[in-house]
Design a protein around this motif. Structure first.
Motif, mmCIF file in Angstrom:
data_model
loop_
_atom_site.group_PDB
_atom_site.id
_atom_site.type_symbol
_atom_site.label_atom_id
_atom_site.label_comp_id
_atom_site.label_asym_id
_atom_site.label_seq_id
_atom_site.Cartn_x
_atom_site.Cartn_y
_atom_site.Cartn_z
ATOM 1 N N ARG A 77 0.822 -1.216 0.000
ATOM 2 C CA ARG A 77 0.000 0.000 0.000
ATOM 3 C C ARG A 77 0.852 1.262 0.000
ATOM 4 N NH1 ARG A 77 1.391 2.080 5.132
ATOM 5 N NH2 ARG A 77 0.443 0.985 6.863
ATOM 6 N N ALA B 15 0.286 4.922 1.533
ATOM 7 C CA ALA B 15 -0.614 5.499 2.540
ATOM 8 C C ALA B 15 -0.241 6.953 2.822
ATOM 9 C CB ALA B 15 -0.567 4.668 3.817
ATOM 10 N N VAL C 86 -5.012 2.832 10.995
ATOM 11 C CA VAL C 86 -4.110 2.147 10.079
ATOM 12 C C VAL C 86 -4.311 0.616 10.166
ATOM 13 C CG1 VAL C 86 -1.955 1.738 11.366
ATOM 14 C CG2 VAL C 86 -1.854 2.786 9.155
ATOM 15 N N ARG D 67 7.406 1.317 4.887
ATOM 16 C CA ARG D 67 7.297 2.729 5.262
ATOM 17 C C ARG D 67 8.595 3.137 5.957
ATOM 18 N NH1 ARG D 67 2.663 1.306 9.801
ATOM 19 N NH2 ARG D 67 4.006 -0.023 11.064
ATOM 20 N N LEU E 214 8.429 4.799 11.841
ATOM 21 C CA LEU E 214 7.206 4.113 12.288
ATOM 22 C C LEU E 214 7.478 2.710 12.834
ATOM 23 C CD1 LEU E 214 4.722 5.449 9.602
ATOM 24 C CD2 LEU E 214 4.687 5.916 12.052
#
Ligand code: GLU
Length: 315
Positions: free
Chosen positions: A14, A16, A196, A210, A214
């Motif tokens: 994904r 995001a 999320v 990512r 994070l």
């Protein structure tokens, strides 16, 4: 001839983005790796616009971000999905957690949190549990004073770990390194961690790539996945692209924003080529489109691909 290896579960990655500004070199790099990880395994990409923060998310940025991905050859297969459409799903998740008696109202202000934050080993302040066992009288007092509470999730004294595609093994004790965390803010907005997890679950995301900033949120998200009976995706946390003195690039760094990059390098392929070259994704900074990087890319090479797994200086 052997059949090519196909993962048992289709890979769904994904994008995001938070539509709070134009994409910058760091966002582009993380998106490029996310795309390569999914595509190199025959997978698909979801585009999810993370506009939970209604004040900072601007319609113009929502349009820009989609155009930017397309221009860069970072195409998606499903979506765009928008978090502003998902209140019902987030509310249902909160109800599931509340039914298990795992949530409590928290009246702490930012200043309280700052003053009370316990010494911690993790990368962020650990919530000291101030409101966890608030006596009913104190709770009533705060209610009467008109303070709207946030909602926190009670976490157990338990270690959660993962094997990250880039960072290797990472472990965190939820109670010591993180503490009870927010699932709804005092202004009523659903918290990032909750949204999320609910969205990755609903959108069938199996591959999350990512920035390494994070990584420390991941055990919290895995804990929520467990509680909500959602599968754990495979995670890969890529280095941050950093500006002066190791500060991470932000949307305020004009010289790394996509419009400036296009002005500096001329074409989307030249922008991708520069980013791929300085990060170690490609041997040179020659212009290249994501599609052309697929041939050389392999998920198995990720642990050794980046000279520094935490930061890459922007140049
Ligand atoms: N929306 C977040 C950002 O743009 C990314 C969140 C995530 O990948 O989990 O920084």
């Amino acid at each position: 001839m052997d059949a090519p290896e196909v993962p048992a579960i289709p890979v769904i990655g994904r994008f995001a983005p938070s539509p709070t500004g134009r994409m910058h070199a760091g966002n582009i790099f993380a998106a490029l790796v996310a795309w390569l990880v999914a595509r190199s395994q025959g997978g698909q990409m979801v585009l999810r616009v993370e506009d939970l923060d209604r004040e900072r998310s601007k319609p113009a940025f929502i349009d820009d971000v989609q155009r930017d991905f397309e221009r860069l050859g970072l195409f998606w297969d499903r979506g765009p999905y928008f978090q502003h459409d998902r209140d019902e799903a987030y509310r249902a998740a909160l109800e599931t957690l509340a039914a298990r008696d795992l949530l409590y109202p928290c009246y702490c202000t930012r200043a309280d949190l700052h003053a009370a934050s316990a010494p911690h080993r993790g990368e962020k302040p650990v919530y000291p549990g101030t409101c966890r066992a608030l006596p009913a009288a104190k709770r009533a007092e705060r209610e009467a004073a008109g303070r709207a509470p946030a909602l926190r999730l009670t976490v157990p004294d338990r270690v959660l770990g993962l094997r990250d595609l880039v960072q290797g093994d990472y472990r965190q004790n939820l109670a010591c390194d993180c503490g009870d965390f927010l699932v709804r803010r005092a202004d009523g907005a659903f918290a990032y961690q909750l949204a999320v997890v609910v969205d990755d679950g609903a959108q069938g995301v199996t591959s999350v790539v990512r920035g390494v900033d994070l990584l420390c949120s991941t055990p919290q998200q895995m804990y929520l996945q467990e509680l909500l009976e959602l599968p754990h995706p495979v995670y890969g946390h890529v280095p941050l692209v950093t500006g002066d003195r190791g500060r991470r690039l932000s949307k305020r760094d004009r010289d790394a924003a996509l419009d400036e990059l296009l002005a500096r390098f001329g074409t989307p392929a030249a922008v991708i080529g520069h980013i791929a070259g300085i990060t170690g994704l490609a041997p040179t900074t020659d212009p290249v489109m994501p599609e052309e990087l697929l041939g050389e890319f392999s998920v198995g090479a990720l642990p050794t691909l980046f000279p520094d797994p935490v930061q890459i200086p922007w140049r």
